[in-house]
Design an enzyme around this catalytic site. Sequence first.
Site, short mmCIF file in Angstrom:
data_model
loop_
_atom_site.label_atom_id
_atom_site.label_comp_id
_atom_site.label_asym_id
_atom_site.label_seq_id
_atom_site.Cartn_x
_atom_site.Cartn_y
_atom_site.Cartn_z
N THR A 124 6.95 3.78 -9.14
CA THR A 124 5.78 3.00 -9.52
C THR A 124 5.89 2.51 -10.96
O THR A 124 6.52 3.17 -11.80
CB THR A 124 4.51 3.86 -9.38
OG1 THR A 124 3.41 3.18 -9.99
CG2 THR A 124 4.65 5.23 -10.04
N ASP A 125 5.22 1.40 -11.26
CA ASP A 125 5.18 0.93 -12.65
C ASP A 125 4.38 1.87 -13.55
O ASP A 125 4.47 1.79 -14.77
CB ASP A 125 4.62 -0.50 -12.72
CG ASP A 125 3.20 -0.64 -12.17
OD1 ASP A 125 2.62 0.36 -11.71
OD2 ASP A 125 2.68 -1.78 -12.19
N GLU A 126 3.60 2.78 -12.93
CA GLU A 126 2.78 3.69 -13.75
C GLU A 126 3.64 4.63 -14.59
O GLU A 126 3.13 5.25 -15.54
CB GLU A 126 1.81 4.49 -12.88
CG GLU A 126 0.78 3.61 -12.22
CD GLU A 126 -0.45 4.36 -11.74
OE1 GLU A 126 -0.72 5.47 -12.22
OE2 GLU A 126 -1.15 3.81 -10.88
N TYR A 152 -0.58 12.10 -11.76
CA TYR A 152 0.16 11.34 -10.74
C TYR A 152 1.39 10.68 -11.34
O TYR A 152 2.52 10.87 -10.86
CB TYR A 152 -0.75 10.28 -10.10
CG TYR A 152 0.02 9.21 -9.36
CD1 TYR A 152 0.66 9.49 -8.15
CD2 TYR A 152 0.14 7.91 -9.88
CE1 TYR A 152 1.40 8.51 -7.49
CE2 TYR A 152 0.87 6.94 -9.22
CZ TYR A 152 1.49 7.23 -8.03
OH TYR A 152 2.22 6.27 -7.37
N LYS A 156 5.51 11.26 -10.72
CA LYS A 156 6.44 10.20 -10.26
C LYS A 156 7.58 10.01 -11.27
O LYS A 156 8.74 9.81 -10.87
CB LYS A 156 5.69 8.88 -10.05
CG LYS A 156 4.68 8.90 -8.90
CD LYS A 156 5.30 9.07 -7.53
CE LYS A 156 6.08 7.87 -7.07
NZ LYS A 156 6.56 8.05 -5.65
P1 NAD Z 1 -0.23 6.72 0.82
O1 NAD Z 1 -1.02 7.78 0.15
O2 NAD Z 1 -0.93 5.64 1.58
O3 NAD Z 1 0.80 7.39 1.85
C1 NAD Z 1 1.53 8.54 1.54
C2 NAD Z 1 2.08 9.11 2.86
O4 NAD Z 1 2.88 10.25 2.53
C3 NAD Z 1 0.99 9.57 3.82
O5 NAD Z 1 1.27 9.11 5.12
C4 NAD Z 1 1.08 11.10 3.76
O6 NAD Z 1 0.70 11.73 4.97
C5 NAD Z 1 2.55 11.30 3.44
N1 NAD Z 1 2.81 12.58 2.77
C6 NAD Z 1 2.12 13.13 1.74
N2 NAD Z 1 2.67 14.32 1.42
C7 NAD Z 1 3.72 14.50 2.24
C8 NAD Z 1 4.70 15.53 2.38
N3 NAD Z 1 4.67 16.62 1.59
N4 NAD Z 1 5.66 15.40 3.31
C9 NAD Z 1 5.69 14.30 4.11
N5 NAD Z 1 4.78 13.31 4.05
C10 NAD Z 1 3.82 13.40 3.11
O7 NAD Z 1 0.72 6.11 -0.29
P2 NAD Z 1 1.21 4.60 -0.49
O8 NAD Z 1 0.18 3.87 -1.27
O9 NAD Z 1 1.71 4.06 0.79
O10 NAD Z 1 2.44 4.86 -1.48
C11 NAD Z 1 3.75 5.11 -0.95
C12 NAD Z 1 4.71 5.34 -2.10
O11 NAD Z 1 4.72 4.21 -2.95
C13 NAD Z 1 4.32 6.52 -2.99
O12 NAD Z 1 5.50 7.17 -3.37
C14 NAD Z 1 3.65 5.88 -4.20
O13 NAD Z 1 3.83 6.66 -5.34
C15 NAD Z 1 4.43 4.57 -4.29
N6 NAD Z 1 3.68 3.45 -4.88
C16 NAD Z 1 2.49 3.04 -4.35
C17 NAD Z 1 1.85 1.92 -4.88
C18 NAD Z 1 0.55 1.40 -4.33
O14 NAD Z 1 0.01 0.44 -4.89
N7 NAD Z 1 0.02 1.94 -3.25
C19 NAD Z 1 2.43 1.24 -5.95
C20 NAD Z 1 3.62 1.72 -6.49
C21 NAD Z 1 4.26 2.81 -5.92
O1 DAU Z 2 0.58 0.52 -10.19
C1 DAU Z 2 0.96 1.19 -9.04
C2 DAU Z 2 -0.07 2.23 -8.64
O2 DAU Z 2 -1.19 1.52 -8.11
C3 DAU Z 2 0.46 3.21 -7.62
O3 DAU Z 2 1.51 3.94 -8.20
C4 DAU Z 2 -0.63 4.14 -7.12
O4 DAU Z 2 -0.13 4.97 -6.09
C5 DAU Z 2 -1.76 3.31 -6.58
O5 DAU Z 2 -2.82 4.14 -6.16
C6 DAU Z 2 -2.24 2.32 -7.64
O6 DAU Z 2 -2.87 3.02 -8.75
P1 DAU Z 2 -4.22 2.49 -9.42
O7 DAU Z 2 -4.88 3.61 -10.09
O8 DAU Z 2 -3.95 1.25 -10.21
O9 DAU Z 2 -5.01 2.02 -8.08
P2 DAU Z 2 -6.55 2.20 -7.64
O10 DAU Z 2 -6.72 1.37 -6.41
O11 DAU Z 2 -6.96 3.62 -7.60
O12 DAU Z 2 -7.33 1.50 -8.85
C7 DAU Z 2 -7.07 0.16 -9.22
C8 DAU Z 2 -7.93 -0.14 -10.43
O13 DAU Z 2 -9.30 -0.17 -10.00
C9 DAU Z 2 -7.87 0.90 -11.52
O14 DAU Z 2 -7.97 0.24 -12.78
C10 DAU Z 2 -9.10 1.77 -11.28
C11 DAU Z 2 -10.10 0.79 -10.70
N1 DAU Z 2 -11.06 1.35 -9.72
C12 DAU Z 2 -10.57 2.07 -8.67
C13 DAU Z 2 -11.44 2.60 -7.74
C14 DAU Z 2 -10.91 3.41 -6.59
C15 DAU Z 2 -12.42 1.09 -9.86
O15 DAU Z 2 -12.85 0.41 -10.81
N2 DAU Z 2 -13.27 1.61 -8.93
C16 DAU Z 2 -12.83 2.37 -7.88
O16 DAU Z 2 -13.68 2.83 -7.07
#
Ligand code: NAD
Ligand code: DAU
Length: 339
Positions: A124-126, A152, A156
């Site tokens: 992730t970019d985080e 988190y 990562k």
């Molecule tokens: P998500 O939370 O929707 O899905 C995570 C999945 O992993 C779920 O299906 C969960 O059941 C499974 N899981 C959790 N713990 C596990 C374990 N111990 N063993 C096997 N499976 C397990 O997450 P997402 O948003 O799809 O993110 C997927 C990946 O991408 C993550 O690694 C996250 O850090 C990364 N990522 C997400 C975003 C985003 O915007 N969602 C952005 C950048 C990176």
């Molecule tokens: O940048 C990549 C990341 O993006 C991933 O690595 C994470 O897994 C993914 O969850 C996401 O993280 P964020 O914290 O950016 O996503 P989230 O949807 O939780 O929040 C997006 C923005 O919105 C953040 O600035 C917090 C804000 N927010 C979020 C929620 C859930 C609100 O203002 N209100 C809310 O209820």
Amino acid sequence: MKILVTGGAGFIGGNFVHYMVNKYPEDQIVNLDLLTYAGNLETLKPVEHKPNYKFVKGDIADRDFIMDLFEKEQFDAVVNFAAESHVDRSIENPSIFVQTNVEGTVVLLDAAKKYNVRYHQVSTDEVYGDLPLDQPDLFFTEETPLHTSSPYSSSKASADLFVLSYFRTFGLPVTISRCSNNYGPYHFPEKLIPLMISRALADEELPVYGKGENVRDWLHVEDHCQAIDLILRKGRIGEVYNVGGHNERTNLEVVKTILKALDKPESLIKYVTDRPGHDMRYAIDPTKLETELGWKPTYNFDTGIAQTIQWYLDNEDWWKNILSGEYANYFEDMYGERL
Ligand code: NAD
Ligand code: DAU
């Protein structure tokens, strides 16, 4: 190829499984997922009967189970999506993030090392921390130092360092992708965009943290899947690739776009206490991925958010089952097993 996709019942992993199963009918896709609260087998319904797809329930941090699986299946590649992914949950309970995101990654790396498997880590970019709002010319490159804010992102970043160490120390063929915020179909409704869509449709208040000024760089999940596929097949071993499409929006802009598209009033917005340690701005420089591998996103935010909102309107059952807890019964129905 026989590819292990971990976390394939989650948002991005689920979209990746769809993408790979349909694009490469000659490849075998094995989806390993623990089915935590974020895992949902309903997401896999469109592919579950395809001959090149298989689901296995299990924990990436369970060493014996993972070693047995690698021995039995003889994978060619593993793409690790499995993680605890929600920042707010990491503030409540950091330990599970260490267990899954760090320990789970190390177990997978050990298995990949033992069985000589190509490894891709979805990061992730985080891991780069955040950028200030008043310097819009600054972007995260692959050289930006790691500087995390939340439990988190710390988990990562730690996992990324282990992945790179397995390349340097053991010569394991690894790559890492670091992408910005994804959005699109099958996004779990605890995250900003699906939460706001589902709440706006129910005429419920929309909780915006702080002043809603924080900026995220939105990437459609299909464009992310395409990038991972490219990196897996053509990426340089040992390298990190940033993935993002220059689609920065403040949270408030995102929420107002959703309200406008759904014809709902802005009076639904409720400003709530800010997230502790809240990152201000994420912005990716994807030049390396574009120039080395020819990646180009197909969506901009306007086309992507319109498609996403329409998907949530057309697939109410999917997210309403999650909100009601109903989806947890699906595994039992399908496989005769209690979750
Ligand atoms: P998500 O939370 O929707 O899905 C995570 C999945 O992993 C779920 O299906 C969960 O059941 C499974 N899981 C959790 N713990 C596990 C374990 N111990 N063993 C096997 N499976 C397990 O997450 P997402 O948003 O799809 O993110 C997927 C990946 O991408 C993550 O690694 C996250 O850090 C990364 N990522 C997400 C975003 C985003 O915007 N969602 C952005 C950048 C990176
Ligand atoms: O940048 C990549 C990341 O993006 C991933 O690595 C994470 O897994 C993914 O969850 C996401 O993280 P964020 O914290 O950016 O996503 P989230 O949807 O939780 O929040 C997006 C923005 O919105 C953040 O600035 C917090 C804000 N927010 C979020 C929620 C859930 C609100 O203002 N209100 C809310 O209820």
